[in-house]
Design a protein around this motif. Structure first.
Motif, PDB file in Angstrom:
ATOM      1  N   TRP A 105       0.827  -1.206   0.000  1.00 25.71           N
ATOM      2  CA  TRP A 105       0.000   0.000   0.000  1.00 25.71           C
ATOM      3  C   TRP A 105       0.865   1.262   0.000  1.00 25.71           C
ATOM      4  O   TRP A 105       0.617   2.202  -0.743  1.00 25.71           O
ATOM      5  N   ILE A 147      -5.033  -0.849  -4.250  1.00 33.17           N
ATOM      6  CA  ILE A 147      -5.953   0.010  -3.494  1.00 33.17           C
ATOM      7  C   ILE A 147      -5.455   1.449  -3.445  1.00 33.17           C
ATOM      8  O   ILE A 147      -6.176   2.396  -3.784  1.00 33.17           O
ATOM      9  N   ALA A 183      -9.245   4.692   1.248  1.00 30.23           N
ATOM     10  CA  ALA A 183      -8.167   3.755   0.940  1.00 30.23           C
ATOM     11  C   ALA A 183      -7.702   3.019   2.192  1.00 30.23           C
ATOM     12  O   ALA A 183      -7.390   1.819   2.144  1.00 30.23           O
ATOM     13  N   MET A 186     -10.316   0.390   3.052  1.00 29.06           N
ATOM     14  CA  MET A 186     -10.175  -0.759   2.150  1.00 29.06           C
ATOM     15  C   MET A 186      -8.998  -1.630   2.570  1.00 29.06           C
ATOM     16  O   MET A 186      -9.072  -2.862   2.529  1.00 29.06           O
ATOM     17  N   CYS A 362     -11.334  -1.860 -10.749  1.00 26.26           N
ATOM     18  CA  CYS A 362     -10.927  -3.049  -9.977  1.00 26.26           C
ATOM     19  C   CYS A 362     -11.800  -4.264 -10.267  1.00 26.26           C
ATOM     20  O   CYS A 362     -11.532  -5.352  -9.743  1.00 26.26           O
ATOM     21  N   ILE A 397     -13.541  -5.551  -3.410  1.00 30.33           N
ATOM     22  CA  ILE A 397     -13.087  -4.234  -2.973  1.00 30.33           C
ATOM     23  C   ILE A 397     -13.588  -3.163  -3.941  1.00 30.33           C
ATOM     24  O   ILE A 397     -13.986  -2.066  -3.530  1.00 30.33           O
ATOM     25  N   ILE A 401     -15.716   0.130  -2.971  1.00 31.58           N
ATOM     26  CA  ILE A 401     -15.272   1.472  -3.344  1.00 31.58           C
ATOM     27  C   ILE A 401     -16.382   2.203  -4.101  1.00 31.58           C
ATOM     28  O   ILE A 401     -16.677   3.373  -3.839  1.00 31.58           O
TER      29      ILE A 401
END
Length: 415
Positions: A105, A147, A183, A186, A362, A397, A401
């Motif tokens: 990340w 992400i 973010a 997630m 995604c 995910i 989002i």
């Protein structure tokens, strides 16, 4: 309706060239732009000018960012500093799933490429937990890197949306006040899911590594964001808030800190890899510009608005383009170009718009996605295993989002 049918056929064409023949995305997208434009009735000369203009726009926006991020990554890898960075994360996190997730990340942001972040962190994960046990943690790192990449400004997946759809936004950094918390949420959800899958192994992770200065290792990563923050706070140096300038300063810091050998090889290898990325992105810009210049934006809006809320159009377009091109930057940039030309498109809250496009990008990370094959190669899993552990969790995910974008839109009073 004619341009919608052409667009659907072109998506199939891109998918076949990408998956069946493994043709370069640049060649695929440029040829797709020409075919679409000719079928849509464009004059070849005007079409060529549109392709060049679209490619140039993407180059202007992203070239310095991508070059600096990729070269920093290669210098960190060559110098061994990446081991030190991940080791510091592991000392704080105490568990391999947290190290993999938070490491992916974080690294995706300054390196401006989720694929590059994964390539850097994957060998360290294998060294940490053993190659035979590394597969679950590699999936965590891959998804976590995506992400932050699709959500947080100034990622190359977010910048085209800002430039194309939100050019009048006074302070694009302000959107991170919404995007970063999403973010982070997630990432937390991913790590909770990972702990359930891995059994929540609790053990301090240590990587055997050479002695490196932690200041030198972290300086190239921290410098761009430190300078950008100072630029936002201090008017006299506000030019540092331009992310290309901040990243270039980070590149200079990396060149000084890593030493001559790592600097020379890192710049050499990074330049080649950055060139490949930029050609693909410029192809995306050309493709998006040609589609946006025709009647497709209006036709797709009229077609969709009669059956579903227009708010979901960015999500659907991004998902369709992701399925065809396999690139999250391509899907974001092209979606933004199409929506920018739809004059009747309703007013959507800026953060919600970014979230809807990010979520859609995604949704279909399957065989057309280069990251799919990269993860498969590192994990050694069968295709079904990669689908179950990468494609489906990432789609989940993406849905969350997108739902977050709907919630923000409602709370902002735009609906």
């Amino acid at each position: 309706m004619n341009s919608i049918l052409i667009f659907g056929g072109i998506l199939v064409y891109i998918l076949i060239l990408t998956v069946r023949f493994r043709i370069s995305p640049f060649i695929t997208l440029i040829s797709a732009a020409f075919i679409y434009g000719i079928l849509d009735g464009n004059d070849p000369v005007v079409l060529y000018l549109g392709i060049v203009s679209g490619a140039a726009k993407i180059f202007q926006v992203l070239a310095i960012m991508v070059f600096c991020g990729v070269c920093i990554a290669h210098m960190l890898r060559r110098s061994g500093y990446i081991d030190t960075i991940v080791d510091d994360i592991s000392r704080f996190m105490k568990s391999p799933e947290n190290t993999a997730g938070i490491g992916g990340w974080i690294l995706s942001l300054p390196l401006m490429c989720c694929n590059t972040a994964f390539v850097l962190i994957a060998p360290v994960i294998e060294q940490t937990v053993g190659k035979k046990s590394a597969s679950p943690y590699l999936y965590i790192a891959a998804i976590a890197s995506i992400i932050s990449f699709v959500l947080i400004y100034p990622s190359p997946a977010v910048v085209p949306v800002m430039v194309t759809l939100l050019p009048s936004l006074a302070d694009p950094w302000a959107l991170d006040l919404v995007l970063i918390p999403v973010a982070v949420i997630m990432l937390v959800l991913l790590l909770l899911y990972a702990r359930k899958k891995t059994g929540g192994l609790e053990s301090e992770v240590r990587i055997p590594l050479k002695k490196h200065s932690r200041v030198k290792a972290w300086a190239p990563v921290i410098t761009p964001f430190l300078l950008a923050g100072l630029g936002l706070l201090i008017p006299a140096i506000s030019f540092f808030s331009i992310i290309s300038i901040a990243l270039f300063c980070g590149l200079l810091v990396a060149m000084v800190s890593v030493g001559k050998e790592a600097r020379d090889i890192g710049i050499h290898d990074g330049t080649k890899y950055a060139g490949l990325i930029m050609f693909d992105l410029c192809g995306a810009g050309a493709f998006g510009a040609v589609i946006a210049a025709g009647s497709f934006p209006q036709e797709i809006y009229w077609f969709v608005s009669g059956s579903i809320p227009a708010l979901f159009l960015p999500f659907i377009l991004a998902a369709a383009l992701q399925a065809a091109s396999g690139s999250r930057v391509v899907s974001a940039a092209t979606t933004a170009e199409i929506l920018a030309k739809a004059s009747d498109f309703p007013d959507i809250q800026p953060a919600a718009l970014v979230l809807m496009i990010a979520g859609g990008s995604c949704m279909v990370s399957f065989v057309s996605d280069p990251y799919f094959w990269l993860v498969k190669r590192f994990t050694g899993d069968e295709t079904t295993g990669v689908i179950n552990n990468y494609t489906l969790p990432l789609a989940g995910i993406g849905l969350i989002i997108g739902f977050s974008g709907v919630i923000i839109q409602i709370l902002s009073g735009y609906l």
